[in-house]
Design a protein around this motif. Structure first.
Motif, PDB file in Angstrom:
ATOM      1  N   THR A 132     -14.401  -4.731 -20.134  1.00  0.00           N
ATOM      2  CA  THR A 132     -13.698  -5.195 -19.189  1.00  0.00           C
ATOM      3  C   THR A 132     -12.393  -5.616 -20.758  1.00  0.00           C
ATOM      4  OG1 THR A 132     -13.783  -8.104 -19.510  1.00  0.00           O
ATOM      5  CG2 THR A 132     -15.425  -6.245 -17.988  1.00  0.00           C
ATOM      6  N   ALA A 133     -11.983  -5.362 -21.454  1.00  0.00           N
ATOM      7  CA  ALA A 133     -10.811  -5.559 -22.464  1.00  0.00           C
ATOM      8  C   ALA A 133     -10.024  -4.010 -22.151  1.00  0.00           C
ATOM      9  CB  ALA A 133     -11.895  -5.779 -23.813  1.00  0.00           C
ATOM     10  N   TRP A 134     -10.479  -2.464 -21.325  1.00  0.00           N
ATOM     11  CA  TRP A 134     -10.094  -2.454 -21.134  1.00  0.00           C
ATOM     12  C   TRP A 134      -8.573  -2.561 -20.064  1.00  0.00           C
ATOM     13  CZ3 TRP A 134      -8.508   0.225 -16.590  1.00  0.00           C
ATOM     14  CH2 TRP A 134      -8.372   1.060 -16.422  1.00  0.00           C
ATOM     15  N   PHE A 135      -9.005  -4.118 -19.571  1.00  0.00           N
ATOM     16  CA  PHE A 135      -7.930  -3.929 -18.813  1.00  0.00           C
ATOM     17  C   PHE A 135      -6.156  -4.740 -19.245  1.00  0.00           C
ATOM     18  CE2 PHE A 135     -11.624  -3.803 -15.536  1.00  0.00           C
ATOM     19  CZ  PHE A 135     -10.999  -3.355 -14.878  1.00  0.00           C
ATOM     20  N   VAL A 185      -2.827 -14.990 -17.170  1.00  0.00           N
ATOM     21  CA  VAL A 185      -3.147 -13.984 -16.182  1.00  0.00           C
ATOM     22  C   VAL A 185      -4.298 -12.863 -16.632  1.00  0.00           C
ATOM     23  CG1 VAL A 185      -2.211 -11.767 -14.947  1.00  0.00           C
ATOM     24  CG2 VAL A 185      -1.028 -13.778 -15.644  1.00  0.00           C
ATOM     25  N   VAL A 186      -3.923 -12.597 -18.245  1.00  0.00           N
ATOM     26  CA  VAL A 186      -5.492 -11.811 -18.390  1.00  0.00           C
ATOM     27  C   VAL A 186      -6.664 -12.409 -18.791  1.00  0.00           C
ATOM     28  CG1 VAL A 186      -5.892 -10.050 -19.928  1.00  0.00           C
ATOM     29  CG2 VAL A 186      -4.219  -9.575 -19.422  1.00  0.00           C
ATOM     30  N   PRO A 187      -5.815 -13.893 -19.570  1.00  0.00           N
ATOM     31  CA  PRO A 187      -7.501 -14.757 -19.684  1.00  0.00           C
ATOM     32  C   PRO A 187      -8.041 -14.868 -18.249  1.00  0.00           C
ATOM     33  CG  PRO A 187      -5.802 -15.317 -21.379  1.00  0.00           C
ATOM     34  CD  PRO A 187      -5.356 -14.562 -19.798  1.00  0.00           C
ATOM     35  N   ARG A 188      -7.473 -15.482 -17.584  1.00  0.00           N
ATOM     36  CA  ARG A 188      -7.834 -15.562 -16.298  1.00  0.00           C
ATOM     37  C   ARG A 188      -8.650 -14.401 -15.875  1.00  0.00           C
ATOM     38  NH1 ARG A 188      -7.630 -20.136 -14.304  1.00  0.00           N
ATOM     39  NH2 ARG A 188      -7.643 -19.507 -11.590  1.00  0.00           N
ATOM     40  N   PHE A 189      -8.088 -13.788 -15.566  1.00  0.00           N
ATOM     41  CA  PHE A 189      -8.887 -11.631 -14.854  1.00  0.00           C
ATOM     42  C   PHE A 189      -9.152 -12.087 -15.305  1.00  0.00           C
ATOM     43  CE2 PHE A 189      -8.995  -7.678 -14.542  1.00  0.00           C
ATOM     44  CZ  PHE A 189      -8.792  -7.348 -12.918  1.00  0.00           C
TER      45      PHE A 189
END
Length: 817
Positions: free
Chosen positions: A41-44, A89-93
């Motif tokens: 999921t790090a792709w995001f 944003v990215v950590p919560r996503f």
């Protein structure tokens, strides 16, 4: 139930918060698989960074174009808030995605029912929602709907692989962890702490759809590739299959069936079946040799999955997988390839019809054979300059037959000199079949001019699609087929009414006009229109729910009021039987004070002190004018009684001057007032509307004129067991035409039934007894939902018609709507 679903860290116990994968007690192989998914999921991270940049740019542009200082200030505040929260944003996503993966075997965590506004599966909770929540839910649904159409194959494969890992049947699209719905919910979760308005939040979803979801196919390829490398259905291929006996298009049960690469058409031998079972016991991948039939390889979680070698996570007992399989629906007895062979089967029947009619093909070389590019070029011209109906506006729209004539005429103009233009046999058959499809649609829709016009505008775009892509015939999730089916079914539900929704008609017309004007062979336009239509239908569904709820609440309120008035009237009648009061008192008690008692029952109940006090006031009013035994004069009136009467009469809608006139006539009958006499006050009371309005005969539900017989009595008992939301078909004329109505509510106390239409508007009220009589007589029928969609039924009927024309005795019965 799998052993890892019974752990103390059951996800059902932690639904209110995000869950870390480390909190789950899982078998080692399952944990390794899920850890690998979390890593991917790090792709995001990069796409989400691009998302935030584009959102800021969009807000800056909106601030520059702002028409007021207030609007510009709001945009700048949103930009500052976005910059302040950007790092979250990215950590919560990613944390939300990890939580979804951790709850992968708990379906409620993967698909939130409130996100699917008006979704087709399951029951819908009727509730009023805030407009902001509705806007966000619709944005999420729009993202999920378009992505599920574009990436259906990858999502089905991922759903089957997650089903194997969980030991369950294949996951539905909206339940797939890491599916579009989960990703959209992750965006909601990522911005939940933001101090932003609804418009700014919706903008984030729109940019997410434009930046991240356009490239999401790469991510799904990565995830499917990783699971395949880990021996989770490594040779899985997805095809839309149909169940049924034979290939004649009979029973048509859609089923999503995985296939194995290299599978041949033959059935497995006993030795191959034994090898497959042995492979399953040791958790190996299924054999994929040519001797292993695709049809013999069921879906994960379906009966036979373990026996045919579908791999299971190590550590999960074979018995657990078999128990999960036993809980799934029974496997189809030999899925056939009716969908994939539909076009060839229909062409074969057309050839049989030509042979039966003695039609021969022109000799080669005598005509100019139009190429596929020629056809698309001419159809593009016809689409840009459509011919109007022959005979003027009142004439019916032109059909495919006329379109084919125009096509040949244009081709003749382009053909080499001296040669007659002709069509390749496959192209001619395609045009004929699309014509039969539109003929079926026209015959089975309401026949209204709006519906006919909509369908006629879609003829050229659909024909262009069918000529260039034969998947239109074989794939049920083909965008053009989905759009045609959606418009046809929406026309049946929303336009087949004496009072159609004009807003919906305008929306459908605008959508179809855009397809007819802008379609150039690129299916992305149709996919966008599908998303637009889905969002609009969701809005209609919510409006219908709210309208229905208002009518149900009103019906319940009317029933409570009628029961309260009935009890109040009975209480006054009991008092009047004891003694005969003065005429003015009697009029006040029957016409006004009964309403006061009814209102008190509604607000406080019959056991309340307030109701008992007002019942005592009525008793005291009846004693007005009684002589005092000691003095022989009228007994004095208590001042408190006057105040009670004033308060009560004011609460049921009488004006202050009217109340004072009535009080004067009651308590000072010997006084002559200038405003009104006793008779005038009585007349004024009789003309005043009752509490809640008068109940006219037209508002009463139809009562049966005769007692119920035994069959009708049994039907009445059955009606009492039906859930709210059951649909009925009401016959409207002697020809058997019917309209669909929904039983929104019924009362077991009064026996009144409330029916609404598709839009939630009240259409009918009748008694349960009358409904039982109508059901037994056939004037009303329980609605039976169609097992297949509109376009599938059309192909079945077309195939049955062609078989009937060619004398095929095995033709199935034609489908009807």
């Amino acid at each position: 139930m799998n052993q890892f679903m019974k752990s103390p860290s059951d996800p059902s116990r932690t639904e209110g918060r995000s869950m870390r994968l480390a909190e789950r007690e899982l078998p080692p192989r399952v944990r390794r698989l899920l850890d690998g998914l979390v890593e991917r999921t790090a792709w995001f991270e990069a796409p989400l960074g691009q998302l935030l940049d584009e959102v800021e740019q969009s807000l800056f542009k909106q601030a520059d174009r702002a028409r007021s200082n207030e609007q510009q200030t709001r945009m700048m505040e949103a930009i500052r808030e976005l910059k302040r929260r950007r790092g979250d944003v990215v950590p919560r996503f990613l944390a939300h995605l990890e939580s979804v993966i951790a709850r992968f075997d708990h379906s409620d965590a993967n698909a939130k029912p409130e996100t699917r506004v008006g979704g087709p599966r399951g029951g819908m909770k009727l509730e009023l929602v805030e407009s902001a929540d509705l806007e966000l839910s619709l944005a999420i649904q729009d993202i999920a709907s378009k992505a599920e159409i574009r990436h259906s194959q990858a999502l089905h494969e991922l759903g089957h692989r997650f089903g194997v890992i969980a030991g369950k049947p294949a996951f539905e699209l909206e339940q797939v962890p890491l599916g579009p719905l989960s990703l959209a919910e992750a965006v909601r979760h990522a911005q939940v702490e933001f101090d932003l308005g609804t418009n700014e939040r919706v903008l984030i979803f729109q940019v997410f759809d434009r930046t991240v979801m356009t490239a999401i196919g790469t991510f799904y390829d990565i995830v499917n590739g990783y699971l395949a490398e880990q021996r989770v259905l490594p040779h899985l291929q997805y095809r839309v299959r149909r169940g049924g006996s034979g290939s004649d298009g009979g029973a048509d049960n859609a089923d999503d069936t995985p296939e194995s690469e290299g599978a041949g058409p033959t059935e497995p031998t006993p030795e191959q079946a034994a090898n497959a079972a042995a492979a399953a016991a040791r958790g190996a991948a299924p054999p994929t040799g040519a001797g292993m039939s695709r049809a013999a390889m069921p879906m994960p979680g379906m009966p036979g999955a373990a026996q045919t070698g579908m791999p299971m996570p190590p550590g999960m007992p074979a018995q657990a997988g078999m128990r999960a399989a036993a809980a799934a629906p029974p496997a189809m007895a030999g899925a056939d390839s009716a969908d994939s062979n539909l076009f060839s089967s229909l062409r074969s029947l057309l050839a049989d019809r030509r042979n039966a009619l003695g039609m021969t093909e022109p000799p080669p070389g005598s005509t100019y054979l139009a190429t596929r590019d020629d056809l698309q070029s001419v159809l593009s011209s016809l689409q840009a300059h459509p011919a109007g109906p022959a005979g003027g506006k009142s004439a019916p729209p032109r059909d495919i037959g006329h379109l084919k004539q125009d096509l040949l005429k244009r081709l003749r103009e382009r053909s080499p000199q001296g040669q007659t233009a002709s069509l390749a046999l496959e192209d001619s058959d395609t045009i004929d079949l699309v014509g039969m499809l539109f003929d079926y649609i026209g015959q089975n829709l309401s026949g209204r001019s709006a519906t006919r016009d909509l369908m006629s505008k879609l003829q050229v775009p659909v024909l262009r699609t069918a000529l260039g892509d034969k998947n239109f015939f074989s794939q049920r999730n083909h965008p053009a087929r989905l759009l045609l089916n959606s418009i046809a079914e929406a026309s049946v539900l929303w336009l087949d009414d004496d009072d159609p929704d004009r807003g919906f008609v305008d929306k459908m017309t605008a959508l179809v006009d855009r397809v007819s004007h802008e379609f150039d062979g690129n299916l992305s336009l149709i996919e966008d229109m599908l998303g637009d239509l889905s969002r609009h239908m969701a809005q209609l569904g919510k409006r219908a729910e709210m309208a229905e709820r208002r009518h149900v609440d009103a019906a319940k309120g009317r029933e409570k009021l009628e029961l309260a008035r009935e009890r109040a009237t009975m209480a006054v009648s009991r008092l009047l039987k004891r003694r005969t009061p003065a005429p003015a008192v009697r009029t006040v008690l029957e016409r006004a004070w009964a309403d006061v008692l009814a209102l008190t029952i509604l607000r406080q109940g019959e056991d309340s002190p307030n109701y008992r006090r007002r019942l005592a006031v009525a008793d005291q009013l009846m004693r007005i004018g009684d002589e005092d035994a000691a003095t022989g004069k009228p007994a004095p009136i208590n001042a408190t009684l006057r105040d009670e009467v004033r308060t009560g009469l004011t609460q049921v809608g009488l004006h202050t001057d009217e109340v004072e006139n009535i009080v004067g006539e009651l308590f000072e009958p010997q006084k002559e007032t200038a405003e009104a006499s006793e008779a005038e006050v009585a007349q004024a009371l009789k003309s005043k509307p009752r509490l809640g309005g008068e109940t006219g005969a037209s508002d009463e539900p139809a009562k049966p004129t005769s007692p119920l017989n035994a069959e009708e009595q049994r039907m009445l008992e059955h009606i009492r067991t039906l859930p709210f939301g059951t649909w009925f078909d009401f016959v409207t004329n002697q020809q058997g035409a019917s309209v669909r109505r929904k039983l929104a509510w019924f009362s077991t106390v009064t026996g009144r039934c409330l029916f609404v239409n598709q839009r939630g508007a009240r259409t009918d009220e009748r008694s349960m007894e009358q409904l039982a009589k109508d059901l037994v007589s056939g004037q009303v029928r329980l609605h039976k939902p169609e097992p297949t969609n509109f376009i599938d039924r059309a192909w079945q009927a077309i195939m049955a018609k062609l078989r009937g024309l060619t004398g095929d005795s095995h033709a199935p019965a034609a489908a009807t709507t």
